[in-house]
Design a protein around this motif. Structure first.
Motif, PDB file in Angstrom:
ATOM      1  N   ASP A  81      11.642   4.819   0.171  1.00  0.00           N
ATOM      2  CA  ASP A  81      11.197   5.133  -1.191  1.00  0.00           C
ATOM      3  C   ASP A  81      10.744   3.845  -1.867  1.00  0.00           C
ATOM      4  OD1 ASP A  81      10.910   5.872  -3.845  1.00  0.00           O
ATOM      5  OD2 ASP A  81      12.921   6.736  -4.038  1.00  0.00           O
ATOM      6  N   THR A  82       9.425   3.738  -2.077  1.00  0.00           N
ATOM      7  CA  THR A  82       8.870   2.571  -2.769  1.00  0.00           C
ATOM      8  C   THR A  82       8.283   2.943  -4.132  1.00  0.00           C
ATOM      9  OG1 THR A  82       6.691   2.799  -1.745  1.00  0.00           O
ATOM     10  CG2 THR A  82       8.333   1.429  -0.578  1.00  0.00           C
ATOM     11  N   HIS A  83       8.606   4.121  -4.594  1.00  0.00           N
ATOM     12  CA  HIS A  83       8.126   4.638  -5.879  1.00  0.00           C
ATOM     13  C   HIS A  83       6.615   4.855  -5.880  1.00  0.00           C
ATOM     14  CE1 HIS A  83       8.971   5.794  -9.944  1.00  0.00           C
ATOM     15  NE2 HIS A  83       8.048   5.005 -10.426  1.00  0.00           N
ATOM     16  N   ASN A  84       6.081   5.169  -4.685  1.00  0.00           N
ATOM     17  CA  ASN A  84       4.660   5.475  -4.560  1.00  0.00           C
ATOM     18  C   ASN A  84       4.511   6.433  -3.376  1.00  0.00           C
ATOM     19  OD1 ASN A  84       1.901   4.998  -3.233  1.00  0.00           O
ATOM     20  ND2 ASN A  84       1.631   4.066  -5.259  1.00  0.00           N
ATOM     21  N   ASP A  85       4.183   7.694  -3.670  1.00  0.00           N
ATOM     22  CA  ASP A  85       4.161   8.723  -2.626  1.00  0.00           C
ATOM     23  C   ASP A  85       3.190   8.404  -1.494  1.00  0.00           C
ATOM     24  OD1 ASP A  85       6.066  10.131  -4.016  1.00  0.00           O
ATOM     25  OD2 ASP A  85       4.629  11.524  -4.940  1.00  0.00           O
ATOM     26  N   LYS A  86       2.027   7.873  -1.836  1.00  0.00           N
ATOM     27  CA  LYS A  86       1.015   7.569  -0.811  1.00  0.00           C
ATOM     28  C   LYS A  86       1.510   6.459   0.125  1.00  0.00           C
ATOM     29  CE  LYS A  86      -3.886   6.468  -0.292  1.00  0.00           C
ATOM     30  NZ  LYS A  86      -5.156   6.166  -0.988  1.00  0.00           N
ATOM     31  N   ARG A  87       2.074   5.415  -0.460  1.00  0.00           N
ATOM     32  CA  ARG A  87       2.601   4.316   0.362  1.00  0.00           C
ATOM     33  C   ARG A  87       3.779   4.790   1.201  1.00  0.00           C
ATOM     34  NH1 ARG A  87       3.188  -0.385  -3.098  1.00  0.00           N
ATOM     35  NH2 ARG A  87       4.926   0.727  -4.034  1.00  0.00           N
ATOM     36  N   ASP A  88       4.653   5.606   0.617  1.00  0.00           N
ATOM     37  CA  ASP A  88       5.800   6.114   1.369  1.00  0.00           C
ATOM     38  C   ASP A  88       5.351   6.932   2.575  1.00  0.00           C
ATOM     39  OD1 ASP A  88       7.369   4.886  -0.519  1.00  0.00           O
ATOM     40  OD2 ASP A  88       7.934   6.737  -1.552  1.00  0.00           O
ATOM     41  N   ALA A  89       4.329   7.764   2.391  1.00  0.00           N
ATOM     42  CA  ALA A  89       3.802   8.561   3.511  1.00  0.00           C
ATOM     43  C   ALA A  89       3.257   7.651   4.603  1.00  0.00           C
ATOM     44  CB  ALA A  89       2.730   9.522   3.007  1.00  0.00           C
ATOM     45  N   HIS A  90       2.578   6.553   4.197  1.00  0.00           N
ATOM     46  CA  HIS A  90       2.045   5.611   5.179  1.00  0.00           C
ATOM     47  C   HIS A  90       3.181   4.908   5.926  1.00  0.00           C
ATOM     48  CE1 HIS A  90      -0.928   2.094   6.122  1.00  0.00           C
ATOM     49  NE2 HIS A  90      -0.763   2.897   7.144  1.00  0.00           N
ATOM     50  N   LEU A  91       4.243   4.531   5.207  1.00  0.00           N
ATOM     51  CA  LEU A  91       5.377   3.870   5.852  1.00  0.00           C
ATOM     52  C   LEU A  91       6.084   4.787   6.850  1.00  0.00           C
ATOM     53  CD1 LEU A  91       6.903   1.904   2.846  1.00  0.00           C
ATOM     54  CD2 LEU A  91       5.736   0.945   4.840  1.00  0.00           C
ATOM     55  N   SER A  93       4.609   7.004   8.639  1.00  0.00           N
ATOM     56  CA  SER A  93       3.649   7.340   9.699  1.00  0.00           C
ATOM     57  C   SER A  93       3.845   6.440  10.920  1.00  0.00           C
ATOM     58  CB  SER A  93       2.225   7.182   9.170  1.00  0.00           C
ATOM     59  OG  SER A  93       1.850   5.807   9.158  1.00  0.00           O
ATOM     60  N   PRO A  94       3.136   6.750  12.034  1.00  0.00           N
ATOM     61  CA  PRO A  94       3.211   5.895  13.230  1.00  0.00           C
ATOM     62  C   PRO A  94       2.742   4.450  12.997  1.00  0.00           C
ATOM     63  CG  PRO A  94       2.392   8.054  13.838  1.00  0.00           C
ATOM     64  CD  PRO A  94       2.438   8.021  12.328  1.00  0.00           C
ATOM     65  N   ASP A  95       2.033   4.181  11.898  1.00  0.00           N
ATOM     66  CA  ASP A  95       1.614   2.804  11.598  1.00  0.00           C
ATOM     67  C   ASP A  95       2.805   1.887  11.319  1.00  0.00           C
ATOM     68  OD1 ASP A  95      -1.048   3.408  11.893  1.00  0.00           O
ATOM     69  OD2 ASP A  95      -1.479   3.505   9.736  1.00  0.00           O
ATOM     70  N   PHE A  96       3.903   2.473  10.835  1.00  0.00           N
ATOM     71  CA  PHE A  96       5.071   1.657  10.481  1.00  0.00           C
ATOM     72  C   PHE A  96       6.347   2.230  11.100  1.00  0.00           C
ATOM     73  CE2 PHE A  96       1.923   0.470   7.311  1.00  0.00           C
ATOM     74  CZ  PHE A  96       2.014  -0.914   7.356  1.00  0.00           C
ATOM     75  N   PHE A  97       7.145   2.984  10.361  1.00  0.00           N
ATOM     76  CA  PHE A  97       8.442   3.441  10.868  1.00  0.00           C
ATOM     77  C   PHE A  97       8.340   4.544  11.914  1.00  0.00           C
ATOM     78  CE2 PHE A  97       9.856   1.754   6.665  1.00  0.00           C
ATOM     79  CZ  PHE A  97      10.699   0.776   7.157  1.00  0.00           C
ATOM     80  N   ASN A  98       7.272   5.317  11.881  1.00  0.00           N
ATOM     81  CA  ASN A  98       7.136   6.467  12.779  1.00  0.00           C
ATOM     82  C   ASN A  98       8.413   7.322  12.697  1.00  0.00           C
ATOM     83  OD1 ASN A  98       6.234   8.287  14.644  1.00  0.00           O
ATOM     84  ND2 ASN A  98       5.943   6.803  16.296  1.00  0.00           N
ATOM     85  N   ALA A  99       8.654   7.815  11.486  1.00  0.00           N
ATOM     86  CA  ALA A  99       9.917   8.487  11.176  1.00  0.00           C
ATOM     87  C   ALA A  99      10.165   9.740  12.012  1.00  0.00           C
ATOM     88  CB  ALA A  99       9.964   8.827   9.688  1.00  0.00           C
ATOM     89  N   LYS A 100       9.118  10.395  12.476  1.00  0.00           N
ATOM     90  CA  LYS A 100       9.332  11.590  13.305  1.00  0.00           C
ATOM     91  C   LYS A 100       9.871  11.213  14.675  1.00  0.00           C
ATOM     92  CE  LYS A 100       6.233  14.860  11.112  1.00  0.00           C
ATOM     93  NZ  LYS A 100       5.040  15.698  11.217  1.00  0.00           N
TER      94      LYS A 100
END
Length: 192
Positions: A81-91, A93-100
């Protein structure tokens, strides 16, 4: 029988002295009163701050023998949570944490020793992030013990440390986004 009284007293004292002291207590992390925040440099200009909501885990603290203390902490990558929905979605994603693919960030201690003072522990453990596990040593401050509310025993700890995200194979946008990530993990936990 009186001559045996001192012997009996001595035997009881020996038995009590040999009994293990209950110095170790286990605590479960209270996510409502705990925080895991981070900062990373943006465009070599300033820092962006974020957090992982709802940290979880447990720790055992042994005041008599700190080497018997243990730590086990989990963060959910999807809780960034960075207080920005677009940035959080990018984080996420596979570009960064690849949360799935890598949903959980974990730290599990492998060794604990007394730190620089009575209220600090040097905790070595396995940090797993983005599917990569690295051994790290983290200074952990023992921030306090007490009851809140009355009758509920709690203990707090806090760790401030830095990692390089490229060490965990998170290499996207290095340059515009810094490599070093500074983390502060402040946990309050309830005695079990």
């Amino acid at each position: 029988m009186k001559p045996f009284a001192p012997l009996l007293s001595f035997t009881v004292l020996l038995a009590l002295g040999a009994a293990p002291s209950r110095a170790a207590d286990t605590y479960k992390v209270d996510p409502v009163h705990s925080s895991a925040v981070f900062r990373i440099q943006h465009a070599n200009l300033g820092y962006v701050w974020g957090r992982f909501n709802d940290p979880a885990g447990s720790y055992t603290l042994d005041s008599a023998d700190p080497t018997r203390s243990t730590f086990n902490v989990q963060l959910q990558a999807a809780n960034v949570d960075t207080h920005n929905d677009k940035r959080d979605a990018h984080l996420k994603s596979p570009d960064f944490f690849n949360a799935k693919q890598y949903p959980t960030i974990t730290f599990k201690s492998t060794a604990v020793k007394q730190g620089a003072n009575a209220n600090t522990l040097d905790v070595t453990g396995d940090l797993t992030l983005h599917g990569v596990t690295k051994s790290v040593t983290i200074p952990v401050d023992l921030t306090g013990k007490g009851q809140f509310p009355p009758g509920t025993e709690r203990a707090g700890v806090e760790a401030t440390f830095a990692i390089k995200r490229t060490d965990f194979d998170i290499k996207n946008m290095v340059g515009p986004v810094g490599d070093e990530v500074r983390l502060v993990v402040a946990l309050e936990a309830v005695k079990q």
